[in-house]
Design an enzyme around this catalytic site. Structure first.
Site, PDB file in Angstrom:
ATOM      1  N   ASP A 186       0.842  -1.199   0.000  1.00  0.00           N
ATOM      2  CA  ASP A 186       0.000   0.000   0.000  1.00  0.00           C
ATOM      3  C   ASP A 186       0.875   1.247   0.000  1.00  0.00           C
ATOM      4  OD1 ASP A 186      -2.950   1.037   0.548  1.00  0.00           O
ATOM      5  OD2 ASP A 186      -1.568   2.247   1.742  1.00  0.00           O
TER       6      ASP A 186
ATOM      7  N   TYR B  26       3.615   9.694   0.242  1.00  0.00           N
ATOM      8  CA  TYR B  26       4.575   9.074   1.142  1.00  0.00           C
ATOM      9  C   TYR B  26       6.008   9.392   0.746  1.00  0.00           C
ATOM     10  CZ  TYR B  26       0.444   6.319   2.442  1.00  0.00           C
ATOM     11  OH  TYR B  26      -0.810   5.912   2.833  1.00  0.00           O
TER      12      TYR B  26
ATOM     13  N   LYS C 263      -2.192   6.124  -4.450  1.00  0.00           N
ATOM     14  CA  LYS C 263      -3.249   7.088  -4.167  1.00  0.00           C
ATOM     15  C   LYS C 263      -3.004   8.423  -4.869  1.00  0.00           C
ATOM     16  CE  LYS C 263      -3.483   4.943   0.377  1.00  0.00           C
ATOM     17  NZ  LYS C 263      -2.123   4.351   0.349  1.00  0.00           N
TER      18      LYS C 263
ATOM     19  N   HIS D  80      -6.981   9.960  -2.275  1.00  0.00           N
ATOM     20  CA  HIS D  80      -6.376   9.890  -0.949  1.00  0.00           C
ATOM     21  C   HIS D  80      -7.239  10.579   0.114  1.00  0.00           C
ATOM     22  CE1 HIS D  80      -2.150   9.471   1.028  1.00  0.00           C
ATOM     23  NE2 HIS D  80      -3.108   9.254   1.903  1.00  0.00           N
TER      24      HIS D  80
ATOM     25  N   LEU E 137      -3.362  -0.753  14.015  1.00  0.00           N
ATOM     26  CA  LEU E 137      -2.898  -0.888  15.400  1.00  0.00           C
ATOM     27  C   LEU E 137      -3.118   0.391  16.200  1.00  0.00           C
ATOM     28  CD1 LEU E 137       0.400  -2.890  14.773  1.00  0.00           C
ATOM     29  CD2 LEU E 137      -1.772  -3.764  15.668  1.00  0.00           C
TER      30      LEU E 137
ATOM     31  N   GLN F  52      -0.036   3.167  17.519  1.00  0.00           N
ATOM     32  CA  GLN F  52       1.321   2.765  17.131  1.00  0.00           C
ATOM     33  C   GLN F  52       1.806   3.502  15.889  1.00  0.00           C
ATOM     34  OE1 GLN F  52       1.245   1.285  20.279  1.00  0.00           O
ATOM     35  NE2 GLN F  52       3.057   0.440  19.305  1.00  0.00           N
TER      36      GLN F  52
ATOM     37  N   LYS G 128       2.243  -1.223   9.157  1.00  0.00           N
ATOM     38  CA  LYS G 128       3.568  -0.809   8.673  1.00  0.00           C
ATOM     39  C   LYS G 128       4.648  -1.340   9.598  1.00  0.00           C
ATOM     40  CE  LYS G 128       6.934   2.574   9.496  1.00  0.00           C
ATOM     41  NZ  LYS G 128       7.440   3.203  10.737  1.00  0.00           N
ATOM     42  N   SER G 129       5.717  -1.882   9.008  1.00  0.00           N
ATOM     43  CA  SER G 129       6.895  -2.260   9.775  1.00  0.00           C
ATOM     44  C   SER G 129       8.066  -2.420   8.823  1.00  0.00           C
ATOM     45  CB  SER G 129       6.668  -3.577  10.529  1.00  0.00           C
ATOM     46  OG  SER G 129       7.823  -3.909  11.292  1.00  0.00           O
TER      47      SER G 129
ATOM     48  N   ASN H 194      10.791  -4.038  10.444  1.00  0.00           N
ATOM     49  CA  ASN H 194      11.445  -5.067  11.233  1.00  0.00           C
ATOM     50  C   ASN H 194      11.053  -6.449  10.710  1.00  0.00           C
ATOM     51  OD1 ASN H 194      11.603  -7.102  13.391  1.00  0.00           O
ATOM     52  ND2 ASN H 194      12.281  -5.419  14.689  1.00  0.00           N
TER      53      ASN H 194
END
Length: 319
Positions: free
Chosen positions: A37, A42, A71, A104, A213, A216, A265-266, A268
């Site tokens: 996404d 961004y 978007k 968007h 989340l 976060q 989103k991550s 890690n």
């Protein structure tokens, strides 16, 4: 809507730095992600494209295996700017088409030429003595018609909207020649959006939850505090212990079980793998109800708040 159940969990790319983005995308695809996404705003679509290209070149996937969303930014709402905006996104991503292209925000801002600033962000002129947002008189139905033309061209497979409320959805389905294929909105246990979800379901419009989340996503940009983290709530911790999974997995599973896609989103690798591993357990009805009961109708991402505070402009889209 999505080709596989696996695609109901995507990688959200908001706030992923350019330095980390290509590797994050590549690692996510290697782990098993098939849904990415992205967005012009961004500022990392070139790097997203690099990660995709490397994954395809290494034989991890084909283009057809992936679901890639981007978007249309607010400054490109005028019909004559919609196709050039898509073409810039496709060029940055290194793709011939998108699976999904979304409006968007239901906010039309004054056009900023690509050569002036890209992505243009929120201020019309950030170097002005008193910088503000500048709005454009472009009705949403005109923007949607230009989006429909992209489907006709084959440049995008599906089109949809982000951050629309119920009234805007009702209006959209009344004038749309091509029905919206997706509604993407903020949903998490502190903002369950049950009425909007029910409406979207009644209209046959699939839903994707951003910021699934909750806090976060916003602590690092000072739009939330760690004390607001839903993953620390007893209802979530109890479910995590019962199923031997992480609190984040519980919250994401709660979303998937409610019938929509999630895009955490991550960067890690461990968290990327955990976020995708949601289909080997199910929450009980009691656990689902307990987590839904945390609802506060609280948005973290609300232009009615952050545009005034950060961009010196009153810009509410929710009452």
């Amino acid at each position: 809507m999505f080709k596989t159940e696996q695609q109901r969990v995507g990688l959200g790319l908001w706030k992923v730095s350019k330095d980390d983005c290509a590797d994050a995308v590549y690692n996510a695809i290697k782990i098993g992600y098939r849904h990415l996404d992205s967005a012009c705003d961004y500022g990392n679509e070139k790097e997203v494209g690099q990660g995709i290209a490397r994954a395809i070149d290494d034989g991890l996937v084909t283009r057809e295996d992936l679901w890639i969303t981007s978007k249309l930014w607010n400054t490109y709402h005028a019909p004559e700017h919609v196709q050039p905006a898509l073409e810039r996104t496709l060029n940055d991503l290194g793709l011939e088409y998108l699976d999904l292209y979304l409006i968007h925000f239901p906010i039309a801002q004054a056009f900023v030429p690509f050569e002036t600033r890209y992505p243009p962000e929120w201020f019309h002129d950030p170097l002005a003595a008193d910088p503000k947002m500048e709005f454009a008189q472009v009705p949403l139905h005109q923007t949607w018609q230009a989006m429909e033309a992209l489907v006709d061209l084959g440049s995008v497979k599906h089109i949809g909207v982000c951050n629309y409320n119920s009234a805007l959805l009702f209006d959209l389905v009344n004038y749309a020649r091509i029905k919206p294929s997706m509604l993407q909105v903020e949903i998490h246990p502190y903002h369950t959006q049950q009425r909007l979800l029910t409406l979207a379901n009644n209209l046959g419009i699939p839903v994707t939850a951003f910021s699934p989340l909750g806090a976060q996503s916003y602590v690092e940009i000072d739009m939330a505090t760690q004390a607001q983290a839903v993953i620390t709530r007893e209802e979530v911790l109890n479910a995590a212990k019962a199923h031997d999974v992480t609190p984040a997995q519980v919250v994401l599973r709660w979303g998937v079980q409610r019938g929509y896609a999630v895009i955490p989103k991550s960067t890690n690798p461990k968290h990327l793998a955990e976020n995708l591993d949601l289909f080997n357990f199910s929450l009980t009805e009691i656990e689902m109800e307990a987590i839904s009961g945390l609802n506060l109708n609280h948005r973290f991402n609300d232009p009615g708040h952050f545009c005034g505070e950060a961009f010196n402009t009153h810009c509410p889209i929710y009452d």
